[in-house]
Design a protein around this motif. Structure first.
Motif, mmCIF file in Angstrom:
data_model
loop_
_atom_site.group_PDB
_atom_site.id
_atom_site.type_symbol
_atom_site.label_atom_id
_atom_site.label_comp_id
_atom_site.label_asym_id
_atom_site.label_seq_id
_atom_site.Cartn_x
_atom_site.Cartn_y
_atom_site.Cartn_z
ATOM 1 N N LEU A 1 -66.672 -0.893 49.564
ATOM 2 C CA LEU A 1 -67.137 0.325 48.916
ATOM 3 C C LEU A 1 -65.981 1.310 48.877
ATOM 4 O O LEU A 1 -65.300 1.519 49.884
ATOM 5 C CB LEU A 1 -68.308 0.928 49.687
ATOM 6 C CG LEU A 1 -69.414 -0.051 50.089
ATOM 7 C CD1 LEU A 1 -70.464 0.658 50.930
ATOM 8 C CD2 LEU A 1 -70.046 -0.680 48.865
ATOM 9 N N ALA B 1 -67.740 -11.787 56.919
ATOM 10 C CA ALA B 1 -67.894 -10.807 55.842
ATOM 11 C C ALA B 1 -68.608 -9.573 56.377
ATOM 12 O O ALA B 1 -69.657 -9.670 57.018
ATOM 13 C CB ALA B 1 -68.671 -11.420 54.693
ATOM 14 N N ALA C 1 -61.341 -7.055 49.933
ATOM 15 C CA ALA C 1 -62.237 -7.859 49.091
ATOM 16 C C ALA C 1 -61.786 -9.314 49.058
ATOM 17 O O ALA C 1 -62.613 -10.233 49.079
ATOM 18 C CB ALA C 1 -62.284 -7.281 47.685
ATOM 19 N N LEU D 1 -65.282 -3.809 42.797
ATOM 20 C CA LEU D 1 -65.513 -2.934 43.938
ATOM 21 C C LEU D 1 -66.677 -1.999 43.613
ATOM 22 O O LEU D 1 -66.990 -1.761 42.448
ATOM 23 C CB LEU D 1 -64.257 -2.118 44.255
ATOM 24 C CG LEU D 1 -62.969 -2.920 44.478
ATOM 25 C CD1 LEU D 1 -61.778 -1.969 44.612
ATOM 26 C CD2 LEU D 1 -63.086 -3.803 45.714
ATOM 27 N N THR D 2 -67.298 -1.458 44.630
ATOM 28 C CA THR D 2 -68.439 -0.564 44.446
ATOM 29 C C THR D 2 -68.026 0.864 44.741
ATOM 30 O O THR D 2 -67.476 1.147 45.804
ATOM 31 C CB THR D 2 -69.602 -0.961 45.374
ATOM 32 O OG1 THR D 2 -69.979 -2.312 45.086
ATOM 33 C CG2 THR D 2 -70.797 -0.053 45.171
ATOM 34 N N HIS E 1 -76.367 -1.886 51.464
ATOM 35 C CA HIS E 1 -75.494 -3.006 51.809
ATOM 36 C C HIS E 1 -75.530 -3.408 53.280
ATOM 37 O O HIS E 1 -75.063 -4.483 53.641
ATOM 38 C CB HIS E 1 -74.043 -2.679 51.427
ATOM 39 C CG HIS E 1 -73.891 -2.258 49.992
ATOM 40 N ND1 HIS E 1 -73.968 -3.153 48.955
ATOM 41 C CD2 HIS E 1 -73.672 -1.039 49.441
ATOM 42 C CE1 HIS E 1 -73.804 -2.511 47.807
ATOM 43 N NE2 HIS E 1 -73.627 -1.226 48.076
ATOM 44 N N HIS F 1 -64.934 -9.324 52.265
ATOM 45 C CA HIS F 1 -65.748 -8.175 52.644
ATOM 46 C C HIS F 1 -66.402 -7.543 51.419
ATOM 47 O O HIS F 1 -65.893 -7.632 50.300
ATOM 48 C CB HIS F 1 -64.908 -7.135 53.373
ATOM 49 C CG HIS F 1 -64.267 -7.642 54.632
ATOM 50 N ND1 HIS F 1 -64.995 -8.175 55.661
ATOM 51 C CD2 HIS F 1 -62.950 -7.699 55.021
ATOM 52 C CE1 HIS F 1 -64.177 -8.541 56.648
ATOM 53 N NE2 HIS F 1 -62.932 -8.270 56.271
ATOM 54 N N ARG F 2 -67.522 -6.883 51.641
ATOM 55 C CA ARG F 2 -68.166 -6.077 50.624
ATOM 56 C C ARG F 2 -67.528 -4.700 50.685
ATOM 57 O O ARG F 2 -67.715 -3.968 51.655
ATOM 58 C CB ARG F 2 -69.670 -5.978 50.903
ATOM 59 C CG ARG F 2 -70.443 -5.069 49.963
ATOM 60 C CD ARG F 2 -70.455 -5.617 48.549
ATOM 61 N NE ARG F 2 -71.374 -4.876 47.700
ATOM 62 C CZ ARG F 2 -71.498 -5.062 46.396
ATOM 63 N NH1 ARG F 2 -70.735 -5.969 45.796
ATOM 64 N NH2 ARG F 2 -72.352 -4.372 45.687
ATOM 65 N N VAL G 1 -69.237 -5.011 55.724
ATOM 66 C CA VAL G 1 -69.225 -3.912 54.769
ATOM 67 C C VAL G 1 -68.076 -2.985 55.137
ATOM 68 O O VAL G 1 -67.962 -2.547 56.293
ATOM 69 C CB VAL G 1 -70.557 -3.139 54.773
ATOM 70 C CG1 VAL G 1 -70.490 -1.958 53.798
ATOM 71 C CG2 VAL G 1 -71.705 -4.070 54.412
#
Length: 250
Positions: free
Chosen positions: A46, A18, A39, A58-59, A82, A43-44, A20
């Motif tokens: 953005l 995982a 995602a 999602l961010t 993050h 993964h995180r 960013v």
């Protein structure tokens, strides 16, 4: 049950780590499909856009790629909240069509600044952080217009063609730091960017696609996502067409 053949056997592929990920232009179309695909891999994600809004799960980050200060602030916020950004997908695609002899210089400059210089701004800012961690994946989303040329899109085609040179130069510079840089070349994909084309123009383009249909945002996104995986670590400086065969040989 049959015995396995003698000799060593490959170890199972490791699970995706995982990380960013920052996807510019990720609020719709190919960008949103890419953000969603990343995602799903854990993964995180953005999503950078002018509005700063993002789909559920999602961010969102405010990130106008034509503004170096906004790019810097978006990365700084991402890193603060993050951690290091190790995957970057540059997916901004802005068109302002017009015939060459009628196109104003400001129109040409604006299209280059968004599609090409914007990608350079993201790549330049991402590279330092990726180099610090010794791992990075950058994917620049181009267009089949870059290799075929399109009437009325000299500015857009020039900008998207420039991504190949940018990626290959960056791949040579950043490879020793464990960073790959690649380009995905979508063909005719059913998105907001193509739906405003006149029916005759759409039919003309599709008639040249060996698969006989337009592509989907998800098909492009899955290719982009593959290039961000650990398993794609030996692919860099590549320009990968995902176009149904439209530009084969170019």
């Amino acid at each position: 049950m049959a015995e396995p053949p003698p000799g060593p056997h490959p170890a199972p592929s490791p699970a995706t780590t995982a990380r960013v990920a920052l996807v510019s232009g990720g609020s719709r179309g190919i960008g949103l499909a890419t953000a969603t695909a990343l995602a799903r891999r854990g993964h995180r994600v953005l999503v950078g856009s002018r509005s700063g809004r993002a789909a559920a799960g999602l961010t969102g980050l405010t990130c106008d790629v034509t503004d170096s200060q906004q790019v810097e602030e978006a990365f700084a916020r991402a890193e603060r909240d993050h951690g290091p950004v190790q995957i970057v997908v540059s997916n901004v695609g802005a068109r302002d069509d017009g015939l060459l002899m009628r196109m104003e210089e400001r129109t040409f400059r604006r299209t280059i600044d968004t599609n090409l210089t914007g990608a350079w701004r993201l790549l330049r800012r991402a590279a330092a952080g990726m180099a610090d961690t010794g791992w990075g994946r950058v994917v620049l989303v181009s267009s089949v217009a870059a290799v075929l040329g399109t009437p009325g899109q000299a500015n857009y085609a020039a900008a998207k063609a420039g991504l190949a040179g940018l990626a290959r130069s960056a791949a040579r510079e950043l490879g020793p730091s464990g960073i790959t840089v690649n380009v995905v070349l979508p063909g005719f994909v059913d998105t907001d960017l193509t739906r405003d084309l006149p029916p005759r123009r759409r039919e003309s383009i599709l008639s040249g696609v060996p698969l006989g249909r337009s592509g989907t945002a998800r098909e492009i996104a899955e290719t982009v996502a593959f290039l961000t995986d650990e398993q794609a670590g030996y692919v860099t400086g590549a320009v990968l067409p995902v176009d149904g065969g439209l530009a084969m040989g170019h």
